[in-house]
Design an enzyme around this catalytic site. Structure first.
Site, mmCIF file in Angstrom:
data_model
loop_
_atom_site.group_PDB
_atom_site.id
_atom_site.type_symbol
_atom_site.label_atom_id
_atom_site.label_comp_id
_atom_site.label_asym_id
_atom_site.label_seq_id
_atom_site.Cartn_x
_atom_site.Cartn_y
_atom_site.Cartn_z
ATOM 1 N N SER A 217 0.871 -1.215 -0.005
ATOM 2 C CA SER A 217 -0.089 -0.112 0.094
ATOM 3 C C SER A 217 0.752 1.306 0.099
ATOM 4 O O SER A 217 1.997 1.227 0.395
ATOM 5 C CB SER A 217 -0.842 0.184 1.257
ATOM 6 O OG SER A 217 -0.020 0.491 2.277
ATOM 7 N N ASP A 218 0.416 2.376 -0.335
ATOM 8 C CA ASP A 218 0.787 3.624 -0.162
ATOM 9 C C ASP A 218 0.838 4.144 1.337
ATOM 10 O O ASP A 218 0.104 3.166 2.131
ATOM 11 C CB ASP A 218 0.367 4.730 -1.304
ATOM 12 C CG ASP A 218 1.521 5.689 -1.522
ATOM 13 O OD1 ASP A 218 2.527 5.896 -0.686
ATOM 14 O OD2 ASP A 218 1.378 6.358 -2.640
ATOM 15 N N TYR A 219 1.379 4.958 1.794
ATOM 16 C CA TYR A 219 1.536 5.535 3.329
ATOM 17 C C TYR A 219 0.205 5.599 3.803
ATOM 18 O O TYR A 219 -0.582 6.477 3.546
ATOM 19 C CB TYR A 219 2.189 6.875 3.340
ATOM 20 C CG TYR A 219 2.638 7.078 4.603
ATOM 21 C CD1 TYR A 219 4.126 6.998 5.095
ATOM 22 C CD2 TYR A 219 1.782 7.746 5.325
ATOM 23 C CE1 TYR A 219 4.420 7.439 6.325
ATOM 24 C CE2 TYR A 219 2.123 8.100 6.679
ATOM 25 C CZ TYR A 219 3.673 7.888 7.190
ATOM 26 O OH TYR A 219 3.914 8.243 8.275
#
Length: 741
Positions: free
Chosen positions: A287-289
């Site tokens: 996932s992104d942040y």
């Protein structure tokens, strides 16, 4: 050098990795059989590195554990990887803690190393302006050697989003508006980061991002919605990912955004249907942040547990920073809301990556103090940064041959807020470039000119400064030539830096008008992370250089171009518009049923703006030099087969040795779907002495003209194809035709 299209997958999607050996598979299965649910969730959890210093990241604040708490979590098997820390000593400390966990599974150390570790190279958009995949591969290789010497195994790069709205700040991080160039450079950067062996000490696992369509956010607004036809996703936004996967990319990152109403992190048709089933990508998807937690704000999850459930079921293997998988996966599996088979699938991918990186057999791989002392910021790496910067500057305009400057010019006024100072040179996402070792333009020019140079800021980046404008005007009047160094600050491009208007700040525009009014010849030196809408005195300046954010060798590189030590050979990877209101824009747009007349004329009932041309100010592919090239004798096969070539003779008719980028564009006249007015399908760089000529063969085959449907299936339809071989820019060139059978 001829670019070959064979890195693209066309009709066949290949797995990124060869199958693991039986012994490796058995090792993974043995670990899986012995892992608790909590330990499995730990392997799927990535956290900000609080054991060692953080790089210059731009992520929002999160509740962070201190170093001792993080080490305790690592020993408890709750952490699979750490990111955005740097330094070997701290990494060894964290790895020792991982080896003290019950199963002794090593950590992976990751970071957003986008365009340099400590030696900061030009931003990726600038690198794209070189139109040179070999250079991109060399730069990525150098970056990987530095980053691995600093204790890293994995980079969250390259960004391969096709970006056609210059209001979006992350244009700076990619390869621009073109599908073909984006795919070529995606593959080159992956090869450079990873090298020939992912387990090697200097191999850095590559992560193409953001899957998929992030570059098409509505209105250019960061983190905004993405709404596009399936054919647009398939034909425009997936090819760079396909090329990166074909080059062996080890991981992929999901987008922050929704795609057609479903956030990417929870989008099973995207992350499983397309990524796994269609493209057959085998590596982990991260996932992104904290993007899994953001599913709640999207309105796609009721609470954190629901967000974790939706993300893991969609195909998000690794949760970055939120901690939701640690907190909720064991209970979700226990109560039957998440199948254990899906968790095991994700864990297998993570363990396979660690095996491929060589970490099980060499857990202290890339954690060598000697390498940290000897392989970072070397003279050779710095020289490559200089070469890259020189080759990525684009000469937009040079009326009256103002450039190159004469060596004996009596007095030069260097004016503008981008003239001096090192704080802004690196641009966005420069990671560990905190030592500020860059050389600005004022310093480089002083070394060359001494007392013949006068430097005045004239204003700040986005505000006037009392008395500064008057001093700048006086300096301009007293000079033989003005170098006007203007543009964006480093914090005006990059993530979370969308702009509603891509013009220069008002204070800088006022400075330009005042300096131009003195009548002294003016060279505009732009610094920027996107295409800009140039206005007034800036647009009308006799000479304009697009220099982007060039990193640590900014000053020497620009000085070399200004004085003709080097030939400007860059080409625009993004179109410069006349006005912000033309965004989004790409040269390969679809035709309208009511096209404007050619030549343009005021006429109602056609596709046009009332107050701007139906064209950019400077088109994709545009770039001038100090010598003159011509193209002749274009030859094309009468019928395009599976393997063919377009041949053209290039001659240097100027007085200087120089390099030239020849570009091949195509359009199928009639097809079942409207085809773009032009599409780049190949390019070649050639260096010639004065009077020298060479015949180039740019590969072109039937599959390069394939039409992509909603399911990603490519089909070639018979018909007439127009071709243009362009000396500079996508809106010009020698014309020929061929047939598709």
């Amino acid at each position: 050098m001829i670019h070959r299209r064979s890195i693209l997958l066309h009709a066949l999607a290949l797995p990124a990795w060869p199958a693991l050996a039986r012994a490796a598979q058995e090792r993974i299965e043995d670990l899986l059989a012995r892992m608790t649910l909590a330990e499995k969730a730990g392997q799927l959890s990535c956290f900000s590195d609080t054991v060692r210093p953080l790089g210059r990241a731009t992520n929002p604040g999160e509740a962070a554990r201190d170093a001792d708490a993080m080490l305790a979590a690592i020993r408890a098997g709750q952490v699979g990887m750490l990111f955005n820390g740097h330094g070997v000593a701290g990494a060894r400390r964290a790895q020792r803690a991982a080896l003290q966990s019950r199963l002794g599974i090593p950590l992976v150390f990751a970071a957003d190393v986008i365009h340099g570790y400590e030696t900061i190279f030009p931003i990726p958009l600038a690198e794209a302006a070189a139109f040179d995949p070999a250079l991109s591969e060399r730069v990525a290789r150098a970056v990987a050697r530095e980053a691995t010497a600093g204790g890293l195994h994995w980079t969250f790069a390259p960004m391969v989003d096709v970006a056609r709205d210059q209001r979006w700040g992350r244009v700076a991080e990619g390869a621009g508006e073109d599908v073909h160039l984006g795919a070529v450079l995606a593959a080159a950067r992956v090869r450079g980061f990873q090298g020939n062996d992912l387990s090697a000490e200097d191999a850095l696992c590559a992560t193409p991002k953001h899957f998929a369509g992030y570059g098409a956010v509505t209105g250019g607004m960061e983190y905004g919605a993405v709404d596009m036809a399936p054919t647009t996703l398939q034909a425009v936004h997936l090819p760079p990912f396909e090329a990166a996967f074909a080059a062996g990319a080890g991981a992929v990152m999901a987008s922050f955004t929704d795609v057609n109403g479903v956030p990417a992190t929870a989008n099973r048709p995207l992350l499983t249907g397309i990524l796994r089933d269609q493209l057959r990508f085998a590596g982990p998807c991260v996932s992104d942040y904290a993007a899994d937690r953001e599913l709640i704000a999207h309105g796609a999850a009721a609470d954190e547990a629901d967000a974790a459930r939706r993300a893991i079921l969609a195909g998000t293997d690794i949760s970055m920073q939120s901690g939701l998988y640690n907190a909720h996966l064991p209970a979700l599996v226990a109560d039957g809301r998440v199948p254990i088979a899906r968790v095991d699938e994700a864990v297998r991918r993570v363990l396979a990556l660690k095996l491929r990186l060589g970490l099980f057999d060499r857990p202290y791989r890339s954690l060598d103090p000697d390498a940290e002392r000897t392989r970072i910021a070397t003279p050779a790496t710095r020289q490559l940064a200089r070469e890259a910067a020189e080759r990525e500057i684009v000469l937009l305009r040079n009326e009256g041959a103002v450039l190159p400057l004469r060596a004996d010019v009596s007095r030069i006024a260097l004016i503008g807020p981008c003239a001096a100072g090192v704080d802004q040179l690196d641009g966005p996402w420069s990671f560990a470039g905190y030592r500020r070792t860059g050389v600005d333009l004022a310093t480089a020019l002083r070394e060359r000119l001494g007392a013949r140079l006068v430097v005045e800021p004239g204003c700040a980046i986005d505000a006037p400064v009392a008395g500064s404008l008057a001093r700048a005007v006086a300096a301009a009047r007293a000079a033989d030539v003005v170098l006007l160094a203007i543009g964006e600050g480093a914090d005006m491009s990059g993530e979370a830096n969308s702009r509603s208007a891509i013009t220069l700040p008002a204070a800088q525009q006022a400075l330009a008008e005042a300096v131009a009014a003195t009548g002294t010849p003016m060279v505009v030196v732009l610094r920027h992370g996107r295409a800009l809408a140039l206005e007034g005195a800036v647009a009308d300046a006799p000479a304009i250089l697009a220099t982007w954010f060039l990193g640590c060798e900014t000053g020497p590189a620009i000085a070399a171009i200004l004085f003709g030590d080097r030939e400007p050979t860059g080409r625009l990877p993004v179109s410069f518009p006349f006005a912000t209101g033309q965004q989004p824009w790409s040269y390969d747009r679809l035709p309208t049923g009511r096209p404007p007349p050619d030549p343009p004329a005021p006429q109602g009932g056609t596709g046009r703006w009332r107050d701007a041309p139906d064209a950019p100010r400077y088109a994709f592919g545009h770039g001038l030099g100090y010598t003159r090239f011509t193209l002749d004798d274009v030859t094309v096969p009468p019928v395009l087969g599976n393997a063919g070539a377009v041949r053209v003779t290039v001659r240097n008719r100027g007085a200087r040795r120089g390099s030239h980028v020849v570009q091949l564009y195509v359009r199928q006249r009639v097809a079942s779907r409207a085809r773009p007015v032009r599409q780049l399908k190949g390019f070649a760089r050639v260096t010639l002495d004065p009077g020298e000529s060479r015949t180039l063969a740019i590969p072109l085959g039937r599959q390069d003209l394939a039409i992509v449907d909603e399911a990603g299936v490519r089909q070639v339809e018979p018909g007439t194809v127009d071709l243009w071989v362009a000396a500079s820019a996508s809106d010009a060139g020698l014309h020929a035709t061929t047939q598709l059978a």
